[in-house]
Design a protein around this motif. Structure first.
Motif, PDB file in Angstrom:
ATOM      1  N   LEU A  45      -6.683   1.030  -6.351  1.00  0.00           N
ATOM      2  CA  LEU A  45      -6.409   1.374  -5.070  1.00  0.00           C
ATOM      3  C   LEU A  45      -6.850   2.436  -4.461  1.00  0.00           C
ATOM      4  CD1 LEU A  45      -2.588   0.180  -4.527  1.00  0.00           C
ATOM      5  CD2 LEU A  45      -4.397  -1.074  -4.088  1.00  0.00           C
ATOM      6  N   SER A  46      -7.503   2.614  -3.391  1.00  0.00           N
ATOM      7  CA  SER A  46      -7.871   3.688  -2.550  1.00  0.00           C
ATOM      8  C   SER A  46      -6.788   4.586  -2.129  1.00  0.00           C
ATOM      9  CB  SER A  46      -8.864   3.479  -1.405  1.00  0.00           C
ATOM     10  OG  SER A  46      -8.181   2.872  -0.399  1.00  0.00           O
ATOM     11  N   PRO A  47      -6.885   5.727  -2.181  1.00  0.00           N
ATOM     12  CA  PRO A  47      -5.642   6.667  -1.463  1.00  0.00           C
ATOM     13  C   PRO A  47      -5.391   5.991  -0.278  1.00  0.00           C
ATOM     14  CG  PRO A  47      -7.517   8.101  -2.138  1.00  0.00           C
ATOM     15  CD  PRO A  47      -8.050   6.781  -2.320  1.00  0.00           C
ATOM     16  N   GLU A  48      -5.916   5.610   0.653  1.00  0.00           N
ATOM     17  CA  GLU A  48      -5.496   4.991   1.952  1.00  0.00           C
ATOM     18  C   GLU A  48      -4.682   3.781   1.594  1.00  0.00           C
ATOM     19  OE1 GLU A  48      -7.260   3.935   6.061  1.00  0.00           O
ATOM     20  OE2 GLU A  48      -8.681   3.593   4.626  1.00  0.00           O
ATOM     21  N   GLU A  49      -5.287   2.938   0.685  1.00  0.00           N
ATOM     22  CA  GLU A  49      -4.539   1.707   0.474  1.00  0.00           C
ATOM     23  C   GLU A  49      -3.222   1.927  -0.436  1.00  0.00           C
ATOM     24  OE1 GLU A  49      -8.169  -1.515  -0.565  1.00  0.00           O
ATOM     25  OE2 GLU A  49      -7.646  -0.079  -1.949  1.00  0.00           O
ATOM     26  N   ARG A  50      -3.245   3.059  -1.217  1.00  0.00           N
ATOM     27  CA  ARG A  50      -2.049   3.398  -1.719  1.00  0.00           C
ATOM     28  C   ARG A  50      -1.002   3.976  -0.977  1.00  0.00           C
ATOM     29  NH1 ARG A  50      -0.009   4.529  -6.532  1.00  0.00           N
ATOM     30  NH2 ARG A  50      -2.033   3.928  -7.678  1.00  0.00           N
ATOM     31  N   GLU A  51      -1.330   4.623   0.108  1.00  0.00           N
ATOM     32  CA  GLU A  51      -0.551   5.173   1.150  1.00  0.00           C
ATOM     33  C   GLU A  51       0.195   3.986   1.978  1.00  0.00           C
ATOM     34  OE1 GLU A  51      -1.037   7.603   5.299  1.00  0.00           O
ATOM     35  OE2 GLU A  51      -2.040   8.448   3.400  1.00  0.00           O
ATOM     36  N   ASP A  52      -0.870   3.102   2.336  1.00  0.00           N
ATOM     37  CA  ASP A  52      -0.375   1.850   2.943  1.00  0.00           C
ATOM     38  C   ASP A  52       0.732   1.196   2.383  1.00  0.00           C
ATOM     39  OD1 ASP A  52      -0.984  -0.200   5.123  1.00  0.00           O
ATOM     40  OD2 ASP A  52      -1.242  -1.547   3.307  1.00  0.00           O
ATOM     41  N   ALA A  53       0.489   0.800   0.985  1.00  0.00           N
ATOM     42  CA  ALA A  53       1.391   0.209   0.133  1.00  0.00           C
ATOM     43  C   ALA A  53       2.732   0.658   0.051  1.00  0.00           C
ATOM     44  CB  ALA A  53       0.990  -0.143  -1.128  1.00  0.00           C
ATOM     45  N   ILE A  54       2.885   1.983  -0.277  1.00  0.00           N
ATOM     46  CA  ILE A  54       4.054   2.920  -0.110  1.00  0.00           C
ATOM     47  C   ILE A  54       4.532   2.749   1.221  1.00  0.00           C
ATOM     48  CG2 ILE A  54       4.751   5.293  -0.568  1.00  0.00           C
ATOM     49  CD1 ILE A  54       2.701   5.634  -2.660  1.00  0.00           C
ATOM     50  N   ALA A  55       3.890   2.988   2.171  1.00  0.00           N
ATOM     51  CA  ALA A  55       4.594   3.107   3.625  1.00  0.00           C
ATOM     52  C   ALA A  55       5.304   1.869   3.826  1.00  0.00           C
ATOM     53  CB  ALA A  55       3.632   3.527   4.602  1.00  0.00           C
ATOM     54  N   GLY A  56       4.430   0.384   3.629  1.00  0.00           N
ATOM     55  CA  GLY A  56       5.136  -0.748   3.672  1.00  0.00           C
ATOM     56  C   GLY A  56       6.434  -0.952   2.964  1.00  0.00           C
ATOM     57  N   GLN A  57       6.357  -0.655   1.764  1.00  0.00           N
ATOM     58  CA  GLN A  57       7.404  -0.828   0.976  1.00  0.00           C
ATOM     59  C   GLN A  57       8.786   0.223   1.380  1.00  0.00           C
ATOM     60  OE1 GLN A  57       6.547  -0.696  -3.319  1.00  0.00           O
ATOM     61  NE2 GLN A  57       4.972  -2.004  -2.959  1.00  0.00           N
ATOM     62  N   GLN A  58       8.416   1.281   1.683  1.00  0.00           N
ATOM     63  CA  GLN A  58       9.684   2.138   2.280  1.00  0.00           C
ATOM     64  C   GLN A  58      10.299   1.451   3.412  1.00  0.00           C
ATOM     65  OE1 GLN A  58       7.360   5.921   2.811  1.00  0.00           O
ATOM     66  NE2 GLN A  58       8.304   6.695   0.857  1.00  0.00           N
ATOM     67  N   ILE A  59       9.397   1.033   4.328  1.00  0.00           N
ATOM     68  CA  ILE A  59      10.177   0.369   5.580  1.00  0.00           C
ATOM     69  C   ILE A  59      10.731  -0.859   5.042  1.00  0.00           C
ATOM     70  CG2 ILE A  59       9.652  -0.605   7.947  1.00  0.00           C
ATOM     71  CD1 ILE A  59       7.694   1.667   8.154  1.00  0.00           C
ATOM     72  N   LEU A  60      10.104  -1.472   4.369  1.00  0.00           N
ATOM     73  CA  LEU A  60      10.409  -3.033   3.829  1.00  0.00           C
ATOM     74  C   LEU A  60      12.060  -2.974   3.363  1.00  0.00           C
ATOM     75  CD1 LEU A  60       9.890  -5.906   3.258  1.00  0.00           C
ATOM     76  CD2 LEU A  60       9.111  -5.191   1.174  1.00  0.00           C
ATOM     77  N   TYR A  61      12.334  -1.755   2.796  1.00  0.00           N
ATOM     78  CA  TYR A  61      13.647  -1.696   1.770  1.00  0.00           C
ATOM     79  C   TYR A  61      14.836  -1.048   2.988  1.00  0.00           C
ATOM     80  CZ  TYR A  61      11.129  -1.937  -2.303  1.00  0.00           C
ATOM     81  OH  TYR A  61      10.229  -2.247  -3.472  1.00  0.00           O
ATOM     82  N   GLN A  62      14.136  -0.522   4.217  1.00  0.00           N
ATOM     83  CA  GLN A  62      15.121  -0.288   5.094  1.00  0.00           C
ATOM     84  C   GLN A  62      15.432  -1.398   6.198  1.00  0.00           C
ATOM     85  OE1 GLN A  62      12.901   3.296   6.782  1.00  0.00           O
ATOM     86  NE2 GLN A  62      13.295   4.254   4.821  1.00  0.00           N
ATOM     87  N   VAL A  63      14.657  -2.481   6.146  1.00  0.00           N
ATOM     88  CA  VAL A  63      14.796  -3.383   7.509  1.00  0.00           C
ATOM     89  C   VAL A  63      15.518  -4.431   6.953  1.00  0.00           C
ATOM     90  CG1 VAL A  63      13.635  -4.899   8.870  1.00  0.00           C
ATOM     91  CG2 VAL A  63      12.726  -2.460   8.406  1.00  0.00           C
ATOM     92  N   PRO A  64      16.671  -4.701   7.437  1.00  0.00           N
ATOM     93  CA  PRO A  64      17.541  -6.049   6.820  1.00  0.00           C
ATOM     94  C   PRO A  64      16.756  -7.226   6.989  1.00  0.00           C
ATOM     95  CG  PRO A  64      18.913  -4.157   7.919  1.00  0.00           C
ATOM     96  CD  PRO A  64      17.560  -3.857   8.148  1.00  0.00           C
ATOM     97  N   GLU A  65      16.178  -7.400   8.345  1.00  0.00           N
ATOM     98  CA  GLU A  65      15.460  -8.621   8.585  1.00  0.00           C
ATOM     99  C   GLU A  65      14.508  -8.968   7.690  1.00  0.00           C
ATOM    100  OE1 GLU A  65      16.405  -6.574  12.592  1.00  0.00           O
ATOM    101  OE2 GLU A  65      15.701  -6.059  10.455  1.00  0.00           O
ATOM    102  N   ALA A  66      14.027  -8.049   6.682  1.00  0.00           N
ATOM    103  CA  ALA A  66      12.745  -8.351   5.988  1.00  0.00           C
ATOM    104  C   ALA A  66      13.272  -8.737   4.396  1.00  0.00           C
ATOM    105  CB  ALA A  66      11.882  -7.203   5.848  1.00  0.00           C
ATOM    106  N   ARG A  67      14.690  -8.677   4.303  1.00  0.00           N
ATOM    107  CA  ARG A  67      15.036  -8.876   2.815  1.00  0.00           C
ATOM    108  C   ARG A  67      14.936 -10.322   2.348  1.00  0.00           C
ATOM    109  NH1 ARG A  67      16.564  -4.122   0.085  1.00  0.00           N
ATOM    110  NH2 ARG A  67      17.722  -2.829   1.776  1.00  0.00           N
TER     111      ARG A  67
END
Length: 193
Positions: A103-125
């Motif tokens: 992964l490029s740094p931008e792709e890695r940052e994107d994956a991490i940001a998406g996962q962080q929010i994913l774990y916080q959003v009950p609708e996405a479980r």
């Protein structure tokens, strides 16, 4: 000077990836500022400077913005094609390192940001659960291509489930948990050997 078909295809793929990253980046920004439920597809599309139709073409549903499935197919392929001397757990470890290590740094940052929010959003479980089941199904099938993968489907499902268990336990609330996953997969592999 003309552009070859492969160069133009490569350019198209890069543009698609940049569009996906831009849409996700704006979605994450808006989710953080306004909250997930309060953010509309129209707001995300406007912020990313695309039409809502384009956004739906890339992601289908709002929840899909949180889960980047761009890594599932390459991981399964790398797992199936990992060196034959590796056990199935080692092959999965190899696949994860190959895909996420590229992964490029931008792709890695994107994956991490998406996962962080994913774990916080009950609708996405539910989406996360579905993604784990999809990956388990794909690994079950990919085990047929591994030399140590059993022909019995129930046995392959148990093996894929064991790998998914490691993934679920190490990734929960921890995006891209490389060190924890390395250790957990090593433990699983040593116990199954």
């Amino acid at each position: 000077m003309s552009v070859s078909h492969s160069e133009s295809k490569g350019l198209r793929e890069r543009k698609k990836m940049q569009t996906r990253l831009a849409i996700r980046r704006e979605a994450f920004r808006l989710f953080t500022e306004q909250g997930y439920a309060e953010t509309t597809i129209e707001q995300i599309a406007a912020a990313a400077e695309v039409s809502p139709r384009t956004l739906y073409r890339y992601f289908g549903v709002k929840e899909a913005l949180l889960l980047s499935d761009d890594h599932i197919s390459p991981t399964v392929e790398a797992f199936a094609n990992a060196p034959r001397h590796l056990s199935y757990v080692q092959a999965y470890h190899h696949a994860v390192n190959e895909v996420y290590g590229a992964l490029s740094p931008e792709e890695r940052e994107d994956a991490i940001a998406g996962q962080q929010i994913l774990y916080q959003v009950p609708e996405a479980r539910g989406l996360l659960y579905t993604a784990y089941l999809t990956l388990a199904d794909l690994l079950t099938e990919a085990l047929l291509r591994r030399p140590d993968g059993p022909a019995d489907e129930a046995e392959r499902r148990v093996m894929a489930g064991a790998i998914m268990g490691v993934l679920i336990l190490t990734a929960q609330d921890t995006p891209l948990p490389e060190a924890a996953m390395d250790r957990a997969l090593s433990i699983l592999d040593s116990r199954l050997s």
